[in-house]
Structure formats: structure tokens, C-alpha cells
Design a protein around this motif. Structure first.
Motif, PDB file in Angstrom:
ATOM      1  N   ASP A   1      13.888  16.312   2.843  1.00  0.00           N
ATOM      2  CA  ASP A   1      13.493  17.439   3.699  1.00  0.00           C
ATOM      3  C   ASP A   1      11.983  17.505   3.905  1.00  0.00           C
ATOM      4  O   ASP A   1      11.380  18.581   4.008  1.00  0.00           O
ATOM      5  CB  ASP A   1      13.996  18.758   3.113  1.00  0.00           C
ATOM      6  N   VAL A   2      11.353  16.336   3.974  1.00  0.00           N
ATOM      7  CA  VAL A   2       9.913  16.247   4.227  1.00  0.00           C
ATOM      8  C   VAL A   2       9.627  16.686   5.664  1.00  0.00           C
ATOM      9  O   VAL A   2      10.398  16.393   6.586  1.00  0.00           O
ATOM     10  CB  VAL A   2       9.436  14.794   3.997  1.00  0.00           C
ATOM     11  N   ASP A   3       8.520  17.384   5.851  1.00  0.00           N
ATOM     12  CA  ASP A   3       8.160  17.826   7.202  1.00  0.00           C
ATOM     13  C   ASP A   3       7.532  16.695   8.005  1.00  0.00           C
ATOM     14  O   ASP A   3       7.906  16.465   9.154  1.00  0.00           O
ATOM     15  CB  ASP A   3       7.194  19.024   7.118  1.00  0.00           C
ATOM     16  N   PHE A   4       6.565  15.995   7.416  1.00  0.00           N
ATOM     17  CA  PHE A   4       5.945  14.862   8.106  1.00  0.00           C
ATOM     18  C   PHE A   4       5.419  13.866   7.080  1.00  0.00           C
ATOM     19  O   PHE A   4       5.222  14.185   5.909  1.00  0.00           O
ATOM     20  CB  PHE A   4       4.800  15.325   9.020  1.00  0.00           C
ATOM     21  N   ALA A   5       5.204  12.664   7.546  1.00  0.00           N
ATOM     22  CA  ALA A   5       4.593  11.622   6.715  1.00  0.00           C
ATOM     23  C   ALA A   5       3.917  10.616   7.632  1.00  0.00           C
ATOM     24  O   ALA A   5       4.319  10.449   8.787  1.00  0.00           O
ATOM     25  CB  ALA A   5       5.640  10.922   5.841  1.00  0.00           C
ATOM     26  N   CYS A   6       2.890   9.968   7.120  1.00  0.00           N
ATOM     27  CA  CYS A   6       2.181   8.935   7.881  1.00  0.00           C
ATOM     28  C   CYS A   6       1.947   7.735   6.963  1.00  0.00           C
ATOM     29  O   CYS A   6       1.858   7.878   5.744  1.00  0.00           O
ATOM     30  CB  CYS A   6       0.831   9.453   8.390  1.00  0.00           C
ATOM     31  N   TRP A   7       1.834   6.582   7.566  1.00  0.00           N
ATOM     32  CA  TRP A   7       1.588   5.368   6.782  1.00  0.00           C
ATOM     33  C   TRP A   7       0.909   4.324   7.649  1.00  0.00           C
ATOM     34  O   TRP A   7       0.864   4.433   8.881  1.00  0.00           O
ATOM     35  CB  TRP A   7       2.897   4.817   6.209  1.00  0.00           C
ATOM     36  N   CYS A   8       0.372   3.307   6.998  1.00  0.00           N
ATOM     37  CA  CYS A   8      -0.146   2.143   7.700  1.00  0.00           C
ATOM     38  C   CYS A   8       0.862   1.009   7.538  1.00  0.00           C
ATOM     39  O   CYS A   8       1.657   1.008   6.599  1.00  0.00           O
ATOM     40  CB  CYS A   8      -1.516   1.734   7.166  1.00  0.00           C
ATOM     41  N   ASN A   9       0.832   0.052   8.430  1.00  0.00           N
ATOM     42  CA  ASN A   9       1.785  -1.052   8.405  1.00  0.00           C
ATOM     43  C   ASN A   9       1.148  -2.385   8.017  1.00  0.00           C
ATOM     44  O   ASN A   9       1.772  -3.432   8.188  1.00  0.00           O
ATOM     45  CB  ASN A   9       2.454  -1.189   9.774  1.00  0.00           C
ATOM     46  N   TYR A  10      -0.079  -2.362   7.491  1.00  0.00           N
ATOM     47  CA  TYR A  10      -0.752  -3.630   7.211  1.00  0.00           C
ATOM     48  C   TYR A  10      -0.724  -4.019   5.740  1.00  0.00           C
ATOM     49  O   TYR A  10      -1.131  -5.121   5.396  1.00  0.00           O
ATOM     50  CB  TYR A  10      -2.197  -3.621   7.713  1.00  0.00           C
ATOM     51  N   LYS A  11      -0.220  -3.141   4.875  1.00  0.00           N
ATOM     52  CA  LYS A  11      -0.168  -3.475   3.453  1.00  0.00           C
ATOM     53  C   LYS A  11       1.161  -4.157   3.149  1.00  0.00           C
ATOM     54  O   LYS A  11       1.347  -5.325   3.459  1.00  0.00           O
ATOM     55  CB  LYS A  11      -0.383  -2.213   2.617  1.00  0.00           C
ATOM     56  N   TYR A  12       2.081  -3.436   2.557  1.00  0.00           N
ATOM     57  CA  TYR A  12       3.358  -4.042   2.158  1.00  0.00           C
ATOM     58  C   TYR A  12       4.231  -4.417   3.351  1.00  0.00           C
ATOM     59  O   TYR A  12       5.165  -5.207   3.205  1.00  0.00           O
ATOM     60  CB  TYR A  12       4.113  -3.087   1.236  1.00  0.00           C
ATOM     61  N   LEU A  13       3.935  -3.878   4.528  1.00  0.00           N
ATOM     62  CA  LEU A  13       4.754  -4.164   5.711  1.00  0.00           C
ATOM     63  C   LEU A  13       4.187  -5.283   6.572  1.00  0.00           C
ATOM     64  O   LEU A  13       4.756  -5.611   7.618  1.00  0.00           O
ATOM     65  CB  LEU A  13       4.949  -2.884   6.526  1.00  0.00           C
ATOM     66  N   ASN A  14       3.056  -5.869   6.177  1.00  0.00           N
ATOM     67  CA  ASN A  14       2.565  -7.147   6.723  1.00  0.00           C
ATOM     68  C   ASN A  14       2.343  -7.147   8.234  1.00  0.00           C
ATOM     69  O   ASN A  14       2.521  -8.176   8.891  1.00  0.00           O
ATOM     70  CB  ASN A  14       3.554  -8.282   6.375  1.00  0.00           C
ATOM     71  N   GLY A  15       1.923  -6.004   8.789  1.00  0.00           N
ATOM     72  CA  GLY A  15       1.733  -5.919  10.238  1.00  0.00           C
ATOM     73  C   GLY A  15       0.434  -6.524  10.736  1.00  0.00           C
ATOM     74  O   GLY A  15       0.205  -6.578  11.941  1.00  0.00           O
ATOM     75  N   GLY A  16      -0.437  -6.960   9.832  1.00  0.00           N
ATOM     76  CA  GLY A  16      -1.691  -7.579  10.232  1.00  0.00           C
ATOM     77  C   GLY A  16      -2.865  -6.641  10.090  1.00  0.00           C
ATOM     78  O   GLY A  16      -2.707  -5.419  10.026  1.00  0.00           O
ATOM     79  N   PRO A  17      -4.088  -7.183  10.029  1.00  0.00           N
ATOM     80  CA  PRO A  17      -5.289  -6.352   9.863  1.00  0.00           C
ATOM     81  C   PRO A  17      -5.422  -5.355  11.010  1.00  0.00           C
ATOM     82  O   PRO A  17      -5.297  -5.709  12.174  1.00  0.00           O
ATOM     83  CB  PRO A  17      -6.434  -7.370   9.860  1.00  0.00           C
ATOM     84  N   GLY A  18      -5.641  -4.089  10.658  1.00  0.00           N
ATOM     85  CA  GLY A  18      -5.743  -3.051  11.683  1.00  0.00           C
ATOM     86  C   GLY A  18      -4.444  -2.773  12.398  1.00  0.00           C
ATOM     87  O   GLY A  18      -4.434  -2.306  13.545  1.00  0.00           O
ATOM     88  N   ALA A  19      -3.324  -3.040  11.733  1.00  0.00           N
ATOM     89  CA  ALA A  19      -2.008  -2.884  12.367  1.00  0.00           C
ATOM     90  C   ALA A  19      -1.784  -1.457  12.855  1.00  0.00           C
ATOM     91  O   ALA A  19      -2.371  -0.503  12.350  1.00  0.00           O
ATOM     92  CB  ALA A  19      -0.901  -3.263  11.379  1.00  0.00           C
ATOM     93  N   VAL A  20      -0.932  -1.329  13.852  1.00  0.00           N
ATOM     94  CA  VAL A  20      -0.537  -0.019  14.342  1.00  0.00           C
ATOM     95  C   VAL A  20       0.105   0.768  13.204  1.00  0.00           C
ATOM     96  O   VAL A  20       0.785   0.211  12.346  1.00  0.00           O
ATOM     97  CB  VAL A  20       0.438  -0.161  15.538  1.00  0.00           C
ATOM     98  N   GLY A  21      -0.156   2.090  13.160  1.00  0.00           N
ATOM     99  CA  GLY A  21       0.362   2.935  12.097  1.00  0.00           C
ATOM    100  C   GLY A  21       1.713   3.529  12.450  1.00  0.00           C
ATOM    101  O   GLY A  21       2.325   3.199  13.469  1.00  0.00           O
ATOM    102  N   GLY A  22       2.184   4.426  11.588  1.00  0.00           N
ATOM    103  CA  GLY A  22       3.480   5.047  11.819  1.00  0.00           C
ATOM    104  C   GLY A  22       3.489   6.490  11.357  1.00  0.00           C
ATOM    105  O   GLY A  22       2.666   6.908  10.534  1.00  0.00           O
ATOM    106  N   ALA A  23       4.433   7.263  11.898  1.00  0.00           N
ATOM    107  CA  ALA A  23       4.580   8.662  11.501  1.00  0.00           C
ATOM    108  C   ALA A  23       6.048   9.049  11.488  1.00  0.00           C
ATOM    109  O   ALA A  23       6.850   8.544  12.278  1.00  0.00           O
ATOM    110  CB  ALA A  23       3.802   9.580  12.448  1.00  0.00           C
ATOM    111  N   PHE A  24       6.383   9.940  10.562  1.00  0.00           N
ATOM    112  CA  PHE A  24       7.697  10.559  10.453  1.00  0.00           C
ATOM    113  C   PHE A  24       7.547  12.039  10.749  1.00  0.00           C
ATOM    114  O   PHE A  24       6.652  12.699  10.194  1.00  0.00           O
ATOM    115  CB  PHE A  24       8.250  10.362   9.041  1.00  0.00           C
TER     116      PHE A  24
END
Length: 424
Positions: free
Chosen positions: A233-256
Motif C-alpha cells: 500500500d505504498v503511495d509512491f516510489a522512485c528508482w534509477c535503472n542504472y544500478k542493479y537493472l543495468n540500464g546504462g550510465p545516466g539511464a532513464v529513471g522510474g516511478a510507482f
């Protein structure tokens, strides 16, 4: 029961159903030798397919120009939706609750616009002490934007005297103590420095009980530890995609953004054209009408190049299976802690402390080296083991299930053991 031998490490690798996935990634090399890469907590490795997927976007651009959004083998207009299904398993969310956009701190600011609405005395924010600086600066400047004093608004929870990590009871107690004034709890899923993985379900439940908004920074949690954002029941969350998700340096981020907010007409947001309802977006009319999903928080035209880089990695996650990845992560962690205990049994423990709590961790372990830490860190690098140095005297390493092996950890252990003896 583990055994402290190379043969045992190799047997673990033979039994590992994910061992072949290491071949899906490109490793840095030194003097012609592949490095042992334990830096997925800073920047994940490039997949073998990344260049091909980027080249596909570039070729489509060359052939179709702007019409690449609508034509070709993979029209860019459809790219976003292809990323959501694999991420939904990793984040524990409905696909409609996820959006891939911007970068982490930008997304946190956007979430603050929607979810930090101070009213009267209900204006306090609880966060962890010494959160990553971007979070600190984001909170400081956003609170000032509301013409409030960060020193009186932001409540930081820190470790107890003489301890390295934050006790979950202290977080819950603070939420209960300040509930009459509490507007939001914004917490990191995994602490970047200590590697402590927090009980997010418990923090979320206590925050909701207090009538406040709960948000998480998942920079070091997404792609690392199990997440169930919708269930919690989290209201929102944000993350980067370049660490464990291997999206590349400066990768596009994400939000829930939880689905209960998608049709909430009263919620505030900073809007952009790309978040406008798709059916009438190209009419270019006044009056913002958001997409009725997390995509309604998007601002600008996304980069297909960044999408492509992330897709190359997410396909590997899908093929490996998120539950399988978690199972291997736990086995790698168990093996690493066993070998670290071996160092202590050899009475080498007096030169090291472990900041990371072994029962509250994901991939990362942070080691506080009391003597000659920088020489030991440099020595690891000289032996082809890439770890991370943080002042004062902390070596961080993160064995990642998709591309690290049990033998990698054995090599780290024997090298560290030799360096400790050398410099003690």
C-alpha cells in the motif's frame, strides 16, 4: 554446510542454474584479463545485446526520421509499454502503476509536488539520517519551496550510539511519536552506504496507520531485493535503472504511483505533453487531461535510446526469472558471509567491522577496514577485483546474481585474506 575451499565454490557454480547468464554481460578487462566486477550497486554491467538494441534505434531513425515513432519493426511510441511487464514483477506493482521517465531526483521532486501537501501543523517529513545527498538536497529545497524551515520540518532517524545501522523500532517509534504532525515518510529501501535493507512493509504499515504519505527511494533496492509496492500500500516510489537493472550510465529513471491516485482529479502535479491522454494528445488543446495511469505523470518526449538500453537488460531478467534471481542472491550472500566469518575465525576480525547487517541485506556488503583500508582496496584492484571505496575506510562490494559467480567470491576472500595479512 559450506566449506572454505575453491573446489566447493566451483561445485556451487556447477549447481547454479543461472551460471550461464554471466555470458550475457560485458566485463571490464585489465591487461587482457576479465575483472571480477562487484560494482552493480554503482553501475550495472552492459549486456551483450545493448549495442544491438541501440543500433536498431539509430537505424530506425536513419530510415524513418521522426516517423520512427510510428513505423519500423519497433515503433518508438510502443516502447514504454514493453518495459512495464518485466518491471512489474521486480517492483511488485501493476503495470498501470509504473512509469519509466526522467531520472531519480527529478521524479522525487515530481512526487513531492503531488504528495507533500503540508497543512497547518501536519507538515513534518521523516527520513533516514545521512540519506544519499541527492535525497537530502531534494528534501531541503522542496521544503524551502513551501517557505518552511528544513531544520524544523525534516526529522532524521539515525543509528543508536555505537551502532552502524538504524533500528526498525526507532523508525516505527518516530512515526508514532510525530503522527499528529506527520505529513510524509520518505525512506530509502536499501541504504547506499551500509547496505542495510529496511523492512519496507513494516514502515509502510506504520505510516499509513499514522495517516501520512509513504514514499520510498528504491535506488539501491530495485533489481536487488524483493519488492511488493502495491501489496504494501505504498503511495509512491522512485528508482534509477542504472544500478542493479543495468540500464546504462545516466539511464532513464522510474516511478510507482499507487492506482488509487490515477483518477484523483484533486491531486496536484507538474504536467507535460507526454502525460496527456493519448487519444487527444495531438490535438494540442489547452487544459491538461492526464493519462489515467502512472504515465499521467510523464513530462517530456522520452529517448528511445534510453528505453532500448534498459530493454536489453530487462529481457535478461525475464529469461532468468525474478524468483530464481532472488534465490541465487540469497545463496551468494550466504557464501560471502560464511567466508567473512572464516576471516574472523582466523583472528583477522580485529581489523574489520561489517556495517551491513547480515539478516537485513541484499547484494551489498560494506566492510569498515580499521587499518590500511586504502592500501587493501587498491590491492584488490591490482588483483582484478573491482569494489568501491567510501570514506572513511569503507569497502563496498555487491555480488550480483546475474553476472557474479561463487568462485568470484572465493577469489575476493582469498585476495582480501592475503592483503590483510600483508598490511596488518
Amino acid at each position: 554446510m559450506h566449506e572454505a575451499t575453491l573446489g566447493y565454490a566451483r561445485q556451487l557454480d556447477i549447481n547454479d542454474t543461472l551460471s550461464s547468464f554471466k555470458n550475457r554481460f560485458l566485463f571490464p578487462a585489465q591487461n587482457g584479463f576479465q575483472q571480477v566486477y562487484f560494482l552493480g550497486n554503482s553501475l550495472g554491467l552492459q549486456t551483450v545485446k545493448t549495442k544491438k538494441y541501440l543500433d536498431t534505434v539509430l537505424e530506425q531513425w536513419s530510415l524513418h526520421g521522426v516517423e520512427g515513432f510510428f513505423h519500423g519493426n519497433h515503433p518508438w511510441m510502443n516502447y514504454h509499454s514493453s518495459l512495464l511487464e518485466p518491471l512489474s514483477a521486480i517492483l511488485g506493482a501493476k503495470t498501470s502503476e509504473l512509469t519509466i521517465m526522467n531520472q531519480l531526483t527529478v521524479n522525487l521532486h515530481l512526487m513531492m509536488v503531488s504528495f507533500y501537501r503540508p497543512e497547518g501543523k501536519k507538515n513534518k517529513i521523516i527520513c533516514e539520517a545521512k540519506a544519499f545527498p541527492s535525497d537530502q538536497y531534494m528534501l531541503e529545497t522542496h521544503v524551502k519551496f513551501h517557505e518552511l524551515d528544513p531544520a524544523s520540518i525534516i526529522i532524521e532517524i539515525k543509528p543508536r550510539e555505537g551502532e552502524h545501522v538504524i533500528n526498525i523500532d526507532d523508525i516505527i517509534d518516530a512515526i508514532e511519536l510525530h503522527q499528529e504532525e506527520l505529513a510524509m515518510v520518505l525512506w530509502g529501501g536499501v541504504n547506499y552506504y551500509t547496505g542495510q535493507s529496511f523492512n519496507m512493509a513494516k514502515i509502510a504499515a506504520a505510516t499509513k496507520k499514522a495517516g501520512a504519505i509513504i514514499g520510498f527511494d528504491l535506488a539501491h533496492a530495485a533489481g536487488n531485493v524483493p519488492l511488493h509496492l502495491h501489496e504494501w500500500d505504498v503511495d509512491f516510489a522512485c528508482w534509477c535503472n542504472y544500478k542493479y537493472l543495468n540500464g546504462g550510465p545516466g539511464a532513464v529513471g522510474g516511478a510507482f504511483i499507487h492506482e488509487r491516485y490515477h483518477n484523483d482529479k484533486s491531486i496536484q502535479r507538474f504536467a507535460g505533453w507526454w502525460g496527456y491522454e493519448t487519444a487527444s494528445r495531438f490535438k494540442m488543446e489547452k487544459g491538461f487531461i492526464p493519462i489515467e495511469s502512472a504515465e499521467g505523470w510523464q513530462l517530456s518526449t522520452p529517448s528511445p535510446l534510453l528505453y532500448a538500453s534498459l530493454q536489453a537488460s530487462l529481457e535478461v531478467f525475464e529469461e532468468a526469472g525474478w524468483n530464481n534471481i532472488q534465490e541465487k542472491r540469497e545463496k551468494l550472500s550466504s557464501w560471502l558471509w560464511f567466508l567473512l566469518d572464516e576471516l574472523n575465525r582466523e583472528q583477522l576480525g580485529q581489523v574489520m567491522d561489517y556495517l551491513t547487517p547480515r539478516n537485513e541485506c541484499g547484494c551489498q556488503v560494506s566492510i569498515f577496514v580499521k587499518q590500511n583500508g586504502k592500501q587493501i582496496f587498491d590491492g584488490l584492484g591490482d588483483h582484478g577485483i573491482m569494489t568501491d571505496w567510501r570514506e572513511p575506510n569503507v569497502i563496498r562490494l555487491a555480488p550480483v546474481p546475474l553476472y557474479n559467480s561463487f568462485e568470484d567470491i572465493w577469489h575476493f576472500y582469498t585476495t582480501l585474506r592475503g592483503l590483510i595479512k600483508k598490511f596488518s
